[in-house]
Design an enzyme around this catalytic site. Structure first.
Site, mmCIF file in Angstrom:
data_model
loop_
_atom_site.group_PDB
_atom_site.id
_atom_site.type_symbol
_atom_site.label_atom_id
_atom_site.label_comp_id
_atom_site.label_asym_id
_atom_site.label_seq_id
_atom_site.Cartn_x
_atom_site.Cartn_y
_atom_site.Cartn_z
ATOM 1 N N GLU A 144 0.876 -1.181 0.000
ATOM 2 C CA GLU A 144 0.000 0.000 0.000
ATOM 3 C C GLU A 144 0.902 1.217 0.000
ATOM 4 O O GLU A 144 1.507 1.533 1.028
ATOM 5 C CB GLU A 144 -0.897 -0.012 1.249
ATOM 6 N N CYS B 136 -2.224 9.406 2.811
ATOM 7 C CA CYS B 136 -1.938 8.777 1.509
ATOM 8 C C CYS B 136 -2.987 9.143 0.466
ATOM 9 O O CYS B 136 -2.679 9.317 -0.708
ATOM 10 C CB CYS B 136 -1.831 7.265 1.663
#
Ligand code: NAD
Length: 509
Positions: free
Chosen positions: A244, A278
């Site tokens: 990720e 993010c």
């Protein structure tokens, strides 16, 4: 001053000295786990895992529910550790760490059995057999996490791995080790058997040691650069992994958007966690018909933001000097190439050493670093575009593909745009909140990641789906067994003709 400083402590063992990014005061020291100790932790986890896996889903769920109770009861203690190490406000820490932690613990506790219970799908062709699919835990899962969600990004994958029957070894970011350690502390207090979950500490060396320690899966969250190294090591070790990674999320504002909501969403999306998110909004493409009004509202809302270290405030500091340097490099490049700063654009020294003012920039061009590389700071660049098509083309012209947002009152139009974005997920009329939706699979495309976490897909990712095919009738032999004969071949040809050459056969498939 650095927020994390390697120091030599007792008997040559490395330690890390951790300071607060808000006040720069020392928080504490953390001894680094050696590679040998990491291997020992994995070996202990391997020893403890079978007993944990043998427990029923209900028994595993009980530990998760107890963890929720403890987290709720001792919320302030958990929040104070997290706030001290990240400099975030009380509200933001509660919203970003404790709230989703309670949700994750409960959702997987309630739903894991339904998702992972043995399945018996009927076979369309092999009618003399039956199929059982059983979801077996992988064994020991290594979880490596970044600093920007230091509790939830360790806890959420750990809950999934544990509910699937695995043992876990977590390596939190070296910048936020005390917050990462809370995951271990919480599960211990909730009654998780010893060694089923261990937290090891250190920087990249410890992370690399965990990847090479013989674990059965790596769940990595962090930057693209480190993700590549972890992916390479997992490839070498033939260990499955999810990666990720970073993003450069675009926000598309259509001509029919609710401008008040879109402007509020842009400000929240860009400045949440001081831009260190993010799925933060890193690029805004607004259709020219509404660009002026949208920008006016964004600037107005940005001016209202409060940046402090105590009390009620909206934005905290950058986590460490490295982050500040990236922001300043991107801003200097943008200004040199002609960008105009409407608000912010400099450090906020009055608030502290690592603070950068929430910043809105226009006259931004696609070639600027601000539009190409992940900034991970409180910078909101706005680009005027002719129409939706131009916005989609620019949004997709990126090496990243984590998430993105579309703003329009017309859901059909917004979904149409969302389906054309090359990103792992999209939010419509909201900033990116996909990671917080337990049911939603989450993962980036292009450089933003490999594989997906969360939801049914994520949970099953902590298992091996083992098909068991069972013969139903116990006849003495099968048609395809020896000897091979011309008569048997005729039968096989007849089956091929009938099953794949007739409408009824196709219908049965
Ligand atoms: P980072 O890549 O520097 O570090 C992440 C973790 O990897 C840390 O624990 C670090 O110690 C460890 N590490 C470093 N080198 C290693 C190696 N060779 N082998 C194994 N582990 C190693 O990232 P960061 O600065 O901590 O976090 C910020 C980044 O994380 C941003 O790019 C952000 O976009 C990304 N992020 C992504 C998601 C997502 O879900 N996609 C979520 C949060 C953050």
């Amino acid at each position: 001053m650095a927020i994390v400083q390697p120091i030599e402590a007792d008997k040559g063992r490395r330690s890390l000295k951790i300071s607060s990014p808000a006040t720069m005061e020392k928080i504490g020291e953390v001894p680094v786990t050696t590679a040998a100790e990491v291997r020992e932790a994995v070996a202990r986890a391997r020893g403890a895992q079978p007993l944990w896996a043998a427990k029923s889903f209900a028994d595993r769920a009980k530990v998760m529910f107890r963890a929720v109770d403890i987290l709720r009861a001792e919320q302030e203690r958990y929040l104070s550790v997290l706030m001290r190490e990240t400099g975030r406000s009380h509200f933001e820490t509660l919203m970003m760490e404790v709230f989703p932690a309670c949700d994750s613990l409960t959702w997987y506790a309630v739903n894991a059995e339904r998702i992972l219970v043995d399945k018996k799908p009927s076979l369309h062709l092999l009618k003399t057999k039956k199929l059982l699919i059983t979801y077996r835990p992988l064994g020991v899962c290594g979880i490596i996490t970044p600093w920007n969600g230091p509790f939830i990004l360790g806890l959420n994958p750990a809950v999934q791995a544990l509910m699937a029957g695995n043992a876990v070894v977590i390596k939190p970011s070296e910048v936020t080790p005390f917050s990462g350690a809370l995951v271990g502390e919480l599960f211990r207090a909730a009654g998780l058997p010893e060694d089923v979950l261990t937290v090891v500490h250190g920087d990249g060396e410890t992370g690399a040691a965990l990847v090479d320690s013989g674990v059965d899966k790596i769940s990595f969250t962090g930057s693209v650069a480190t993700g590549r190294k972890v992916g390479e090591a997992c490839g070498r070790n033939l260990v499955p992994c999810t990666l990720e990674l970073g993003g450069k999320d675009a926000m598309i504002v259509c001509a029919d958007a609710d401008l008040e909501r879109a402007a509020g969403g842009a400000v929240f999306g860009s400045f949440f966690n001081a831009g260190q998110y993010c799925c933060g909004t890193e690029r805004v493409y607004v259709v020219e018909a509404v660009a002026e009004e949208f920008t006016r509202r964004v600037v107005e809302k940005t001016r209202e933001l409060r940046q402090e270290t105590t009390g009620e405030f909206d934005l905290g500091p950058m986590i460490w000097p490295r982050q500040l340097e990236t922001i300043e490099r991107h801003m200097a490049d943008a200004v040199t190439k002609g960008a105009t700063v409407l608000v912010g654009g400099k450090r906020n020294a009055a608030a502290g050493e690592l603070f950068y003012e929430p910043t809105v920039v226009v006259d931004v061009t696609h070639d600027m670093l601000l539009m190409q590389e992940e900034t991970f700071g409180p910078i909101l660049p706005i680009v005027k575009v002719k129409d939706d098509e131009a916005a989609i083309a620019l949004a997709n012209d990126s090496t990243y593909g984590l998430s993105g947002t579309v703003w329009s009152k017309d859901e059909v139009r917004a979904v149409g745009i969302a389906k054309r974005l090359d990103t792992g997920s999209v939010c419509i009329n909201d900033s990116s909140i996909t990671y917080g939706a337990c049911e939603a699979p989450f993962g980036g495309r292009k450089s933003s990641g490999v594989g997906q976490v969360n939801g049914e897909i994520g949970l099953k990712g902590y298992c091996h789906a083992q098909p068991i095919v069972i013969d139903r009738f116990g006849t003495k032999k099968e048609l395809v067994w020896y000897p091979y004969t011309a008569d048997k071949e005729k039968v096989l040809q007849r089956v091929i003709r009938w099953v794949w050459g007739t409408p009824i056969g196709r219908w049965m498939s």
